[in-house]
Design a protein around this motif. Structure first.
Motif, PDB file in Angstrom:
ATOM      1  N   LEU A 174      32.723 -24.218 -83.319  1.00  0.00           N
ATOM      2  CA  LEU A 174      32.401 -25.578 -83.216  1.00  0.00           C
ATOM      3  C   LEU A 174      33.956 -26.099 -82.485  1.00  0.00           C
ATOM      4  O   LEU A 174      33.833 -26.937 -81.460  1.00  0.00           O
ATOM      5  CB  LEU A 174      32.327 -26.301 -84.354  1.00  0.00           C
ATOM      6  N   GLY A 175      34.990 -25.686 -83.000  1.00  0.00           N
ATOM      7  CA  GLY A 175      36.415 -26.012 -82.503  1.00  0.00           C
ATOM      8  C   GLY A 175      36.312 -26.046 -80.953  1.00  0.00           C
ATOM      9  O   GLY A 175      37.164 -26.615 -80.147  1.00  0.00           O
ATOM     10  N   TYR A 176      35.730 -24.972 -80.405  1.00  0.00           N
ATOM     11  CA  TYR A 176      35.924 -24.519 -79.054  1.00  0.00           C
ATOM     12  C   TYR A 176      35.170 -25.738 -78.432  1.00  0.00           C
ATOM     13  O   TYR A 176      35.625 -26.238 -77.024  1.00  0.00           O
ATOM     14  CB  TYR A 176      35.769 -23.288 -78.475  1.00  0.00           C
ATOM     15  N   PHE A 177      34.170 -26.166 -78.863  1.00  0.00           N
ATOM     16  CA  PHE A 177      33.322 -27.089 -78.242  1.00  0.00           C
ATOM     17  C   PHE A 177      33.865 -28.440 -78.299  1.00  0.00           C
ATOM     18  O   PHE A 177      33.973 -29.081 -77.227  1.00  0.00           O
ATOM     19  CB  PHE A 177      31.970 -27.114 -78.893  1.00  0.00           C
ATOM     20  N   GLU A 178      34.390 -28.651 -79.123  1.00  0.00           N
ATOM     21  CA  GLU A 178      35.466 -30.038 -79.477  1.00  0.00           C
ATOM     22  C   GLU A 178      36.574 -29.897 -78.434  1.00  0.00           C
ATOM     23  O   GLU A 178      36.865 -31.156 -77.911  1.00  0.00           O
ATOM     24  CB  GLU A 178      35.885 -30.225 -80.962  1.00  0.00           C
TER      25      GLU A 178
END
Length: 263
Positions: A184-188
């Motif tokens: 999810l961090g990469y999408f953020e």
């Protein structure tokens, strides 16, 4: 015309020293043979390459062949990273994690700036420039590879480099211990709204149809990025099913997205 395999005395001496190596550089040869001038080193390496004892990978870098005229590819991933510094990505990373059933003869390398292609023996090495997204690597079995979470982000970002959504969903379904927070961090950090919409739709489909363990917090974040209408496959016509929750036109079809499960 038959290749000349005859070696001069200097060439024989050089091959005796490097025969057990996999890849050698001009700088390493100069250190091993300090008595040879830089020009002589260049001439000897060029001659050995022409005679098939070495295969030139790029300027100043050579593959040492076990048999003249045949590239000795012991580890295509190591060779790929020697040609294009970066990390093994996309379908190649899925293979290293045991999530791809076949052995691909195209090796993908993610790089910060340089895209390119090189053919060595039966392998094609493709470098894909990801800019600031070229991050999230780990050392796996001695090979710099994207982490599992980053592998799936990269695959959603460029599905064409991993066999499409069918390969992504199959690999996700079979993957164990995926770090969803890292994912999810990469999408953020990096994802556009449309990428979030496409990914959210596919993940929800995987969860609803096959009971995949996709955390609701991941889906909730991706839902929060829904803005304007988009297509699942941007390059295909806008014919398909309209998914209002995701403001997405599924112009591929769930039968193809999950084809491996339905077949």
């Amino acid at each position: 015309m038959q290749k000349n395999y005859y070696l001069t005395k200097t060439e024989q001496g050089m091959m005796r020293v490097i025969q057990g190596a996999d890849i050698v550089s001009v700088d390493e040869i100069r250190e091993l043979f300090p008595s040879l001038s830089p020009e002589m080193v260049r001439k000897v390496l060029s001659s050995l390459s022409k005679k098939g004892y070495l295969t030139r990978l790029k300027k100043g870098l050579y593959l040492v062949n076990e048999h003249p005229g045949t590239p000795s590819i012991k580890n295509p991933y190591r060779i790929a990273l020697a040609i294009f510094p970066g990390y093994i990505a996309f379908s190649s990373a899925l293979r290293l994690y045991g999530l791809l059933d076949y052995e691909p003869f195209t090796i993908f390398v993610a790089t910060p700036r340089k895209s390119g292609k090189s053919t060595i023996g039966e392998y094609t090495i493709k470098a894909v420039a990801l800019g600031e997204k070229a991050t999230g690597m780990t050392l796996k079995d001695g090979i710099y590879t994207s982490t599992l979470a980053k592998t799936f982000f990269d695959c959603f970002y460029k599905p064409v480099h991993c066999g499409g959504y069918s390969e992504i969903t199959k690999a996700l379904y079979e993957a164990e211990k995926l770090d969803w927070d890292e994912f999810l961090g990469y999408f953020e950090r990096f994802a556009t709204d449309s990428l979030c919409q496409r990914t959210g739709y596919v993940l929800e489909l995987l969860k609803d149809e096959l009971g995949a363990d996709v955390p609701e917090r991941v889906l909730n974040y991706l839902r929060g990025r829904v803005r304007s209408w988009t297509k699942l496959i941007p390059t295909l016509p806008s014919r398909g099913v309209s998914i209002r929750e995701w403001k997405l036109i599924d112009n591929l079809g769930k039968e193809k997205i999950l084809g491996w499960a339905y077949g």
